[in-house]
Write a protein that holds these residues in place. Structure first.
Motif, mmCIF file in Angstrom:
data_model
loop_
_atom_site.group_PDB
_atom_site.id
_atom_site.type_symbol
_atom_site.label_atom_id
_atom_site.label_comp_id
_atom_site.label_asym_id
_atom_site.label_seq_id
_atom_site.Cartn_x
_atom_site.Cartn_y
_atom_site.Cartn_z
ATOM 1 N N VAL A 151 -13.428 -44.186 19.225
ATOM 2 C CA VAL A 151 -13.239 -42.917 19.906
ATOM 3 C C VAL A 151 -14.545 -42.613 20.628
ATOM 4 N N TYR A 152 -14.434 -42.330 21.917
ATOM 5 C CA TYR A 152 -15.610 -42.068 22.745
ATOM 6 C C TYR A 152 -15.728 -40.562 22.976
ATOM 7 N N TYR A 153 -16.923 -40.040 22.729
ATOM 8 C CA TYR A 153 -17.180 -38.611 22.822
ATOM 9 C C TYR A 153 -18.199 -38.320 23.925
ATOM 10 N N CYS A 154 -17.930 -37.270 24.652
ATOM 11 C CA CYS A 154 -18.855 -36.758 25.653
ATOM 12 C C CYS A 154 -19.789 -35.748 24.987
ATOM 13 N N GLN A 190 -17.287 -19.652 27.612
ATOM 14 C CA GLN A 190 -16.942 -20.637 26.603
ATOM 15 C C GLN A 190 -17.128 -22.040 27.178
ATOM 16 N N VAL A 191 -17.722 -22.900 26.377
ATOM 17 C CA VAL A 191 -18.025 -24.249 26.835
ATOM 18 C C VAL A 191 -16.872 -25.194 26.500
ATOM 19 N N HIS A 192 -16.510 -26.021 27.470
ATOM 20 C CA HIS A 192 -15.507 -27.049 27.253
ATOM 21 C C HIS A 192 -15.998 -28.355 27.857
ATOM 22 N N LEU A 193 -15.838 -29.425 27.090
ATOM 23 C CA LEU A 193 -16.051 -30.777 27.582
ATOM 24 C C LEU A 193 -14.733 -31.514 27.368
ATOM 25 N N VAL A 194 -14.126 -31.980 28.449
ATOM 26 C CA VAL A 194 -12.807 -32.605 28.356
ATOM 27 C C VAL A 194 -12.898 -34.034 28.850
ATOM 28 N N GLU A 195 -12.673 -34.963 27.910
ATOM 29 C CA GLU A 195 -12.719 -36.388 28.248
ATOM 30 C C GLU A 195 -11.344 -36.879 28.674
ATOM 31 N N SER A 196 -11.343 -37.904 29.502
ATOM 32 C CA SER A 196 -10.103 -38.571 29.902
ATOM 33 C C SER A 196 -10.432 -40.004 30.272
ATOM 34 N N GLY A 197 -9.380 -40.812 30.409
ATOM 35 C CA GLY A 197 -9.563 -42.186 30.866
ATOM 36 C C GLY A 197 -9.490 -43.238 29.784
ATOM 37 N N GLY A 198 -9.370 -42.822 28.543
ATOM 38 C CA GLY A 198 -9.244 -43.800 27.481
ATOM 39 C C GLY A 198 -7.875 -44.457 27.492
ATOM 40 N N GLY A 199 -7.718 -45.453 26.634
ATOM 41 C CA GLY A 199 -6.438 -46.137 26.547
ATOM 42 C C GLY A 199 -6.608 -47.532 26.001
ATOM 43 N N LEU A 200 -5.625 -48.348 26.291
ATOM 44 C CA LEU A 200 -5.615 -49.737 25.823
ATOM 45 C C LEU A 200 -6.063 -50.655 26.948
ATOM 46 N N ALA A 201 -6.981 -51.540 26.643
ATOM 47 C CA ALA A 201 -7.439 -52.522 27.615
ATOM 48 C C ALA A 201 -7.501 -53.891 26.946
ATOM 49 N N GLN A 202 -7.319 -54.917 27.736
ATOM 50 C CA GLN A 202 -7.448 -56.273 27.224
ATOM 51 C C GLN A 202 -8.920 -56.688 27.199
ATOM 52 N N GLN A 206 -13.763 -33.484 22.564
ATOM 53 C CA GLN A 206 -12.852 -33.830 21.472
ATOM 54 C C GLN A 206 -12.706 -35.334 21.288
ATOM 55 N N GLY A 207 -13.086 -36.098 22.280
ATOM 56 C CA GLY A 207 -13.020 -37.549 22.169
ATOM 57 C C GLY A 207 -11.796 -38.143 22.841
ATOM 58 N N THR A 208 -11.925 -39.389 23.252
ATOM 59 C CA THR A 208 -10.819 -40.143 23.829
ATOM 60 C C THR A 208 -10.837 -41.543 23.229
ATOM 61 N N GLN A 209 -9.665 -42.014 22.845
ATOM 62 C CA GLN A 209 -9.561 -43.310 22.157
ATOM 63 C C GLN A 209 -9.612 -44.446 23.167
ATOM 64 N N VAL A 210 -10.438 -45.429 22.875
ATOM 65 C CA VAL A 210 -10.483 -46.672 23.639
ATOM 66 C C VAL A 210 -10.156 -47.813 22.675
ATOM 67 N N TYR A 268 -28.233 -30.194 32.145
ATOM 68 C CA TYR A 268 -28.022 -30.867 30.870
ATOM 69 C C TYR A 268 -28.175 -32.379 30.969
ATOM 70 N N THR A 269 -28.725 -32.965 29.912
ATOM 71 C CA THR A 269 -28.592 -34.396 29.699
ATOM 72 C C THR A 269 -27.195 -34.647 29.173
ATOM 73 N N MET A 270 -26.494 -35.545 29.835
ATOM 74 C CA MET A 270 -25.126 -35.876 29.441
ATOM 75 C C MET A 270 -25.106 -37.250 28.781
ATOM 76 N N GLY A 271 -24.219 -37.393 27.818
ATOM 77 C CA GLY A 271 -24.169 -38.660 27.111
ATOM 78 C C GLY A 271 -22.776 -39.026 26.655
ATOM 79 N N TRP A 272 -22.622 -40.293 26.386
ATOM 80 C CA TRP A 272 -21.407 -40.818 25.761
ATOM 81 C C TRP A 272 -21.804 -41.426 24.427
ATOM 82 N N TYR A 273 -21.042 -41.080 23.392
ATOM 83 C CA TYR A 273 -21.196 -41.629 22.062
ATOM 84 C C TYR A 273 -19.848 -42.213 21.651
ATOM 85 N N ARG A 274 -19.866 -43.036 20.634
ATOM 86 C CA ARG A 274 -18.609 -43.586 20.143
ATOM 87 C C ARG A 274 -18.640 -43.709 18.622
#
Length: 115
Positions: free
Chosen positions: A92-95, A1-13, A107-111, A32-38
């Protein structure tokens, strides 16, 4: 089973930095080619940056010079270093893992960039 788990998002100034990480499992990561989308509220998902299996990178003009994508095949991890953040980077940033025609998403991480 494939899992992509994002982390590191949050609030920044505005002007601040964040580093996103995405750990992949269940795939031969190095192939694989890896990417970030938002996706911002009310907008379509858009490409931010990609890195090929050979390490070639590509990014959208709006983040060039501010964001850097990298990968560590030994750790099955792709990173997005985001500097000089702007309010318009809020999304929301997606891997993504792509080995055509196979395509996997995290699943995405909120920035949020706000003062």
């Amino acid at each position: 089973q494939v899992h992509l788990v994002e982390s590191g998002g949050g609030l920044a100034q505005p002007g601040g930095s964040l580093r996103l990480s995405c750990v992949a499992s269940g795939i031969r990561f190095y192939m694989y080619t890896m990417g970030w989308y938002r996706q911002a509220p009310g907008k379509q998902r858009e490409l931010v940056a990609t890195i090929s299996s050979s390490g070639n990178t590509n990014s959208v003009d709006s983040v060039k010079g501010r964001f850097t994508i990298s990968r560590d095949n030994a750790k099955n991890t792709v990173y997005l270093q985001m500097n000089s953040l702007k309010p318009e980077d809020t999304a929301v940033y997606y891997c993504n893992a792509r080995w055509a025609p196979v395509d996997y998403w995290g699943q995405g991480t909120q920035v949020t960039v706000s003062s």
